[in-house]
Design a protein around this motif. Sequence first.
Motif, mmCIF file in Angstrom:
data_model
loop_
_atom_site.group_PDB
_atom_site.id
_atom_site.type_symbol
_atom_site.label_atom_id
_atom_site.label_comp_id
_atom_site.label_asym_id
_atom_site.label_seq_id
_atom_site.Cartn_x
_atom_site.Cartn_y
_atom_site.Cartn_z
ATOM 1 N N LEU A 92 29.366 63.706 19.838
ATOM 2 C CA LEU A 92 30.366 64.778 19.873
ATOM 3 C C LEU A 92 31.686 64.316 19.253
ATOM 4 C CD1 LEU A 92 29.715 66.218 23.438
ATOM 5 C CD2 LEU A 92 29.324 67.415 21.266
ATOM 6 N N SER A 93 32.088 63.076 19.503
ATOM 7 C CA SER A 93 33.332 62.544 18.927
ATOM 8 C C SER A 93 33.282 62.567 17.408
ATOM 9 C CB SER A 93 33.582 61.109 19.390
ATOM 10 O OG SER A 93 33.862 61.070 20.751
ATOM 11 N N ASP A 94 32.122 62.187 16.864
ATOM 12 C CA ASP A 94 31.983 62.127 15.405
ATOM 13 C C ASP A 94 31.721 63.505 14.793
ATOM 14 O OD1 ASP A 94 32.308 59.394 15.505
ATOM 15 O OD2 ASP A 94 30.155 58.975 15.465
ATOM 16 N N ALA A 95 30.717 64.192 15.303
ATOM 17 C CA ALA A 95 30.266 65.437 14.684
ATOM 18 C C ALA A 95 30.929 66.681 15.254
ATOM 19 C CB ALA A 95 28.750 65.562 14.826
ATOM 20 N N GLY A 96 31.471 66.597 16.447
ATOM 21 C CA GLY A 96 32.007 67.766 17.131
ATOM 22 C C GLY A 96 33.106 68.489 16.381
ATOM 23 N N ARG A 97 33.918 67.750 15.658
ATOM 24 C CA ARG A 97 35.016 68.378 14.912
ATOM 25 C C ARG A 97 34.512 69.208 13.729
ATOM 26 N NH1 ARG A 97 36.874 64.583 17.742
ATOM 27 N NH2 ARG A 97 38.976 63.946 18.188
ATOM 28 N N ALA A 113 35.375 66.736 26.804
ATOM 29 C CA ALA A 113 36.701 66.137 26.965
ATOM 30 C C ALA A 113 36.668 64.640 26.682
ATOM 31 C CB ALA A 113 37.227 66.397 28.376
ATOM 32 N N ARG A 114 35.632 63.959 27.149
ATOM 33 C CA ARG A 114 35.518 62.519 26.874
ATOM 34 C C ARG A 114 35.398 62.245 25.392
ATOM 35 N NH1 ARG A 114 31.358 59.217 29.259
ATOM 36 N NH2 ARG A 114 32.443 57.583 28.161
ATOM 37 N N ALA A 115 34.846 63.204 24.661
ATOM 38 C CA ALA A 115 34.727 63.053 23.211
ATOM 39 C C ALA A 115 36.057 63.319 22.512
ATOM 40 C CB ALA A 115 33.652 63.998 22.679
ATOM 41 N N GLY A 116 37.079 63.708 23.296
ATOM 42 C CA GLY A 116 38.402 63.940 22.731
ATOM 43 C C GLY A 116 38.570 65.303 22.100
ATOM 44 N N LEU A 117 37.732 66.264 22.483
ATOM 45 C CA LEU A 117 37.746 67.569 21.834
ATOM 46 C C LEU A 117 38.469 68.652 22.617
ATOM 47 C CD1 LEU A 117 34.097 67.526 20.478
ATOM 48 C CD2 LEU A 117 36.196 66.968 19.256
#
Length: 170
Positions: A92-97, A113-117
């Motif tokens: 999610l951190s990499d691809a979520g954006r 949220a942990r993925a920073g999104l």
Amino acid sequence: MHVAMMLYTGFRLLEVSGPMDVFHETNRLCGETMYEQHLVGPSPGPVQCSSGISVDTTECLRDALPSFDIVVVPGSPMADPGRLHHELVDWLSDAGRGVRRLASVSNGACLVARAGLTDPRCGRDGQLYLSRGATDSIEMALRLVSQDLGEETALGVAKSLSRQCNWVRL
């Protein structure tokens, strides 16, 4: 449109099956595949949900498309699934954006949220949609269909799904 249903050990099955039924019924009523659904897990093979049922993935995180149109992150009965499931949080951190729309259900927001999104306490925020639980996840999926295909299509799907329910009156 490509829809990823993110599976991880202990996910709540109803929070995946509800939105999946909405997208499947949309395809059926439209007479074509408007939503291609992917069951994405940490590795190939079965993933055990919170009720003990195993669901087979159609692909694993390392091979998953980074450009899904919709990613659905279900919750778990655990208090904070975000403390676990590092593979999903990293993906999610990499691809979520790059995902067009990200939808989390109940405490699946902890993973997002942990993925920073996002902040796990907020509701809809740009490309992010949060729902409180399984029932709300169906309404959330209907909102996504409405945005993609119009309110009339979403209402038709909702009516069709409600006709298929045979509620017992007590």
